[in-house]
Design a protein around this motif. Structure first.
Motif, PDB file in Angstrom:
ATOM      1  N   PHE A 200       0.884  -1.240   0.081  1.00  0.00           N
ATOM      2  CA  PHE A 200      -0.104   0.091  -0.025  1.00  0.00           C
ATOM      3  C   PHE A 200       0.616   1.165  -0.002  1.00  0.00           C
ATOM      4  O   PHE A 200       0.374   2.443   0.288  1.00  0.00           O
ATOM      5  N   ALA A 201       2.091   1.036  -0.334  1.00  0.00           N
ATOM      6  CA  ALA A 201       2.974   2.150  -0.187  1.00  0.00           C
ATOM      7  C   ALA A 201       3.519   2.656  -1.627  1.00  0.00           C
ATOM      8  O   ALA A 201       3.940   1.732  -2.409  1.00  0.00           O
ATOM      9  N   ASP A 202       3.850   3.900  -1.717  1.00  0.00           N
ATOM     10  CA  ASP A 202       4.703   4.386  -2.867  1.00  0.00           C
ATOM     11  C   ASP A 202       6.082   3.549  -3.052  1.00  0.00           C
ATOM     12  O   ASP A 202       6.622   3.340  -2.156  1.00  0.00           O
ATOM     13  N   GLY A 203       6.094   3.156  -4.295  1.00  0.00           N
ATOM     14  CA  GLY A 203       7.528   2.920  -4.871  1.00  0.00           C
ATOM     15  C   GLY A 203       7.749   1.413  -4.706  1.00  0.00           C
ATOM     16  O   GLY A 203       8.866   0.939  -5.160  1.00  0.00           O
ATOM     17  N   ASP A 204       6.702   0.667  -4.171  1.00  0.00           N
ATOM     18  CA  ASP A 204       7.031  -0.865  -4.025  1.00  0.00           C
ATOM     19  C   ASP A 204       6.427  -1.350  -5.311  1.00  0.00           C
ATOM     20  O   ASP A 204       6.011  -0.906  -6.188  1.00  0.00           O
TER      21      ASP A 204
ATOM     22  N   LYS B 204      -3.257   6.946  -4.423  1.00  0.00           N
ATOM     23  CA  LYS B 204      -1.823   7.653  -4.341  1.00  0.00           C
ATOM     24  C   LYS B 204      -0.569   6.976  -4.931  1.00  0.00           C
ATOM     25  O   LYS B 204       0.057   7.407  -5.933  1.00  0.00           O
ATOM     26  N   PRO B 205      -0.286   5.901  -4.248  1.00  0.00           N
ATOM     27  CA  PRO B 205       0.847   5.117  -5.049  1.00  0.00           C
ATOM     28  C   PRO B 205       0.357   4.526  -6.341  1.00  0.00           C
ATOM     29  O   PRO B 205       1.427   4.543  -7.313  1.00  0.00           O
ATOM     30  N   LEU B 206      -0.844   4.626  -6.935  1.00  0.00           N
ATOM     31  CA  LEU B 206      -0.964   3.972  -8.171  1.00  0.00           C
ATOM     32  C   LEU B 206      -0.527   5.201  -9.398  1.00  0.00           C
ATOM     33  O   LEU B 206      -0.109   5.008 -10.336  1.00  0.00           O
ATOM     34  N   VAL B 207      -0.820   6.300  -8.656  1.00  0.00           N
ATOM     35  CA  VAL B 207      -0.538   7.451  -9.523  1.00  0.00           C
ATOM     36  C   VAL B 207       0.856   7.903  -9.505  1.00  0.00           C
ATOM     37  O   VAL B 207       1.512   8.881 -10.305  1.00  0.00           O
ATOM     38  N   ARG B 208       1.725   7.407  -8.492  1.00  0.00           N
ATOM     39  CA  ARG B 208       3.189   7.943  -8.188  1.00  0.00           C
ATOM     40  C   ARG B 208       4.138   7.098  -8.774  1.00  0.00           C
ATOM     41  O   ARG B 208       4.826   6.602  -8.119  1.00  0.00           O
ATOM     42  N   GLY B 209       4.034   6.317 -10.074  1.00  0.00           N
ATOM     43  CA  GLY B 209       5.031   5.701 -10.684  1.00  0.00           C
ATOM     44  C   GLY B 209       4.862   4.327 -10.521  1.00  0.00           C
ATOM     45  O   GLY B 209       5.824   3.642 -11.169  1.00  0.00           O
ATOM     46  N   ALA B 210       3.665   3.944  -9.950  1.00  0.00           N
ATOM     47  CA  ALA B 210       3.708   2.288  -9.865  1.00  0.00           C
ATOM     48  C   ALA B 210       3.603   1.705 -11.486  1.00  0.00           C
ATOM     49  O   ALA B 210       3.218   2.372 -12.355  1.00  0.00           O
ATOM     50  N   THR B 211       4.108   0.550 -11.659  1.00  0.00           N
ATOM     51  CA  THR B 211       3.840   0.003 -13.006  1.00  0.00           C
ATOM     52  C   THR B 211       2.929  -1.567 -12.866  1.00  0.00           C
ATOM     53  O   THR B 211       2.775  -2.054 -13.812  1.00  0.00           O
TER      54      THR B 211
END
Length: 312
Positions: free
Chosen positions: A106-110, A122-129
């Motif tokens: 559930f965290a940014d960048g994982d 938020k994590p989905l729009v902050r660079g997740a792939t």
């Protein structure tokens, strides 16, 4: 234009994703993989797309894509597909098979993000792939409880009754008592907001409703908070979310059938707060959620391609 591929192409959820993507203004559907149906038109398997697409099923990916939807039903098939096809890190993966769900966080960048947009936008729009979708019942329960977990309200036993669509059961058949397979994923989601939440607080009754699709959950627990405080918590949490709505009356499945909506009613009955939530498990619980996640991964407005009523 986003080029998309779909695996497990003859599954029901793949069919619903196809219907959404061929009407999505920012997506070109490049290929749909299912070796057993190679050469057959998509419209011969998925009714409702005749005249809208003339694509045929293929045995393996035929071209490079920007995103792949993993719709396999058998455990391990999605992981095997990813390994066998040496998919590059730039390709976004949306897993509906569950193979990657336990790795999701559930965290940014994982590496893998839990795919419920209302919890992990938020994590989905902050660079997740990469994102892995929870099962539909998990999503329904989390949508009903997430605002309260954010407020740290879940301190007592939480009683959850769910009426679901299960093809392999008789109408009215009880499918789960007290324990539930999805309980760990529900608890993980709640603990991402309320760290002290204990999975043992949840007690389930799951019954087959006898209908083709749709989930209705009713949840209650003892609390000192008032009904208005609860309504305020839900209103604040979902104020900037586009598909979850609070209703003054008890919702029913006809309101959400074929849509990406979740409708929730909140009321206080004596000392208990009672939350009722309904979703379409094939659409909001799977296909439309996958497209919703795709929109977020690519920085699109989250409603794009999801405002037409998809027929499940």
């Amino acid at each position: 234009m986003i080029r998309a591929g779909i695996t497990g192409g003859t599954t029901r959820v793949a069919g619903e994703i196809i219907k959404l993507l061929i009407n999505h203004p920012d997506v070109e559907l490049a290929w749909v993989v299912d070796p057993d149906a190679e050469g057959a038109l998509l419209s011969e398997v998925h009714k409702g797309v005749r005249g809208e697409t003339y694509l045929s099923f293929v045995a393996a990916p035929t071209d490079e894509t920007d995103v792949i939807f993993l719709c396999f039903e058998e455990p391990g098939e999605a992981e095997k597909f990813v390994a066998d096809n040496k998919i590059g890190p730039e390709v976004k993966l949306i897993d509906l098979s569950g193979d990657y769900l336990q790795r999701s966080t559930f965290a940014d960048g994982d590496d893998w993000i839990f795919g419920l947009p209302e919890l992990c936008r938020k994590p989905l729009v902050r660079g997740a792939t990469k994102t892995s979708l929870p099962q539909p019942l998990t999503s329904a329960v989390l949508l009903a409880l997430t605002p309260l977990a954010k407020e740290q309200w879940l301190k007592s036993d939480v009683n959850i009754t769910a009426v679901v669509a299960e093809e392999n059961a008789e109408p009215g058949e009880t499918l789960a008592l007290i324990d539930l397979e999805q309980a760990d994923d529900i608890a993980r989601g709640l603990r991402s907001l309320q760290p002290d939440f204990d999975e043992k607080q949840m007690m389930f009754v799951v019954v087959n409703g006898g209908w083709r699709h749709g989930i209705s959950v009713t949840i209650h627990f003892v609390t000192d908070h008032t009904e208005q405080e609860a309504i305020d918590a839900f209103t604040a949490y979902y104020d900037d979310h586009n598909f979850t709505f609070l209703s003054r009356s008890l919702p029913n499945l006809t309101e959400v059938a074929g849509t990406n909506k979740c409708i929730i009613n909140v009321q206080k009955v004596e000392e208990r707060l009672v939350i009722t939530a309904v979703i379409d498990d094939i659409v909001k619980g799977a296909s439309a959620m996958a497209v919703h996640d795709m929109n977020l991964l690519f920085g699109l407005q989250e409603r794009v391609g999801l405002m037409l009523k998809a027929q499940a």
